[in-house]
Write an enzyme that holds these catalytic residues in place. Sequence first.
Site, PDB file in Angstrom:
ATOM      1  N   HIS A 117      83.055  26.979  66.189  1.00 16.85           N
ATOM      2  CA  HIS A 117      82.626  25.581  66.416  1.00 16.85           C
ATOM      3  C   HIS A 117      81.125  25.420  66.197  1.00 16.85           C
ATOM      4  CE1 HIS A 117      86.558  25.058  68.552  1.00 16.85           C
ATOM      5  NE2 HIS A 117      86.282  26.306  68.945  1.00 16.85           N
ATOM      6  N   SER A 162      58.859  19.147  48.121  1.00 16.78           N
ATOM      7  CA  SER A 162      59.000  17.696  48.224  1.00 16.78           C
ATOM      8  C   SER A 162      57.769  17.068  47.599  1.00 16.78           C
ATOM      9  CB  SER A 162      59.099  17.298  49.688  1.00 16.78           C
ATOM     10  OG  SER A 162      58.718  15.948  49.855  1.00 16.78           O
ATOM     11  N   LYS A 187      57.521  21.115  52.794  1.00 19.82           N
ATOM     12  CA  LYS A 187      58.955  21.293  52.557  1.00 19.82           C
ATOM     13  C   LYS A 187      59.282  22.433  51.598  1.00 19.82           C
ATOM     14  CE  LYS A 187      62.032  19.148  53.985  1.00 19.82           C
ATOM     15  NZ  LYS A 187      62.531  17.840  53.626  1.00 19.82           N
ATOM     16  N   GLU A 207      72.549  23.442  48.172  1.00 16.56           N
ATOM     17  CA  GLU A 207      73.147  22.110  48.325  1.00 16.56           C
ATOM     18  C   GLU A 207      73.948  21.720  47.075  1.00 16.56           C
ATOM     19  OE1 GLU A 207      70.232  19.259  50.491  1.00 16.56           O
ATOM     20  OE2 GLU A 207      69.031  20.858  49.623  1.00 16.56           O
TER      21      GLU A 207
END
Length: 454
Positions: free
Chosen positions: A153, A274, A280, A287
Amino acid sequence: MWGGRFADGPSAIMREINASIPFDKRLWRQDIAASRAHVAMLGAQGIVDAADVAAIDQGLAQIASDYETNGPPEDLTLEDIHMTVESRLAELIGPAAGRLHTARSRNDQVATDFRLWVRDAIDAVGAGLAAFQAALLARAEEHAGTIMPGFTHLQVAQPVTLGHHLMAWHAMIGRDRSRFADARARLNRSPLGSAALAGTGFAIDRHATASALGFDGPTANSLDSVSDRDFALDYLMAATQCSLHLSRMAEEFVIWASQPFGFISLPDAYSTGSSIMPQKRNPDAAELVRGHSGRIAGCMVALTMTMKGLPLAYSKDMQDDKPPVFEAHDLLALSIAAMTGMVETTRFVPERMRAAAEAGFSTATDFADWLVREGNIPFREAHHITGRAVKLAESEGIALAALPLEALQAIDPRIDARVFGVLTVDASVASRTSHGGTAPDQVRARIAEARASS
Ligand code: ARG
């Protein structure tokens, strides 16, 4: 190609909707290989004379070397790769080119070409997955004893080792490899010689063309052969399953690379920055692997829907079989390469993993197991006693192992000081010695087995 029957040519729209050359030009190698096998067989069977066979074969070889440098041309009036090659052959060798299509149809031709292409794709994916597994083995070996939290979980559950986690990925990829191998074995029959749908009256030798093209033999039924695209669906279904695995791994990379986790630091080579936030370091490759899996599944659904409801034998709908397979293959090959690169180069942060494993009362199960073993207490009761100890530690804001013995004995007098021996994450992991468990020795044994069988 059918000028004898038609007075008018197709409209521009007809030409556009009908043409597959913009995408099926990718089959050119397979198309030429299959044509060379076919014409050699026609020669051996005495169906085409030796001089024409030689001219056709040389012409095809010349076309292949031209395409190798320049790629095949994309002329919509020639509809597809089969007509493109044949018309070029006619330019090169004249009317003898017309003998190549004896005892053959584009229906068995495209079925053969596409099978050969998918077979090559399976081999390429298989090699990519083998390299990915090798990368996983190397990193798993390095981290066979590195403690990290195991989750259920996405809540800290029990400590495991990073090597164990990476070997879970290895097992997932092992199943993918076996699915692709199954698909390859099933597709490896030659449809060539099924002709349009009914077979042919020429005395062809389908076994000869099958073996020349590396197939295990000819297919059994000509109707099925020209209408079967199971091999493409097998590929897409295996690719979908594989991409689901890659997506789940990629998701873990994304989570692990986030600041609250900080389990890994992705190298520059697999990160992006970024344009506005200078701090970043984004896990874009992971992704995109996650994203691509959706597109790959979409390709699988696309071909499933195309095939649904088609009567025997060939229908032109089936021309739409190629774009989803090509797209899925490109996305999958890139995803495998990206995951391999990330696994090879990621810097794991064992301190962060250990700290996370030590939080969240991850050794509570070990506590309960100790009560069962040492106190002969039924597991359900041991679970309850441990739950009370966890509740106390939580309210005090301390780890289980930091509770004073008296406090534990107030919960249950059967607890003694030996319990502290099982409450460390190292003791917990070392105790999980069941076959396939997370104890470092078990992990190393499974790595050794995997190495021996790879
Ligand atoms: N371009 C076609 C395809 O990819 C080749 C087969 C054409 N066959 C036919 N009967 N029109 O499916």
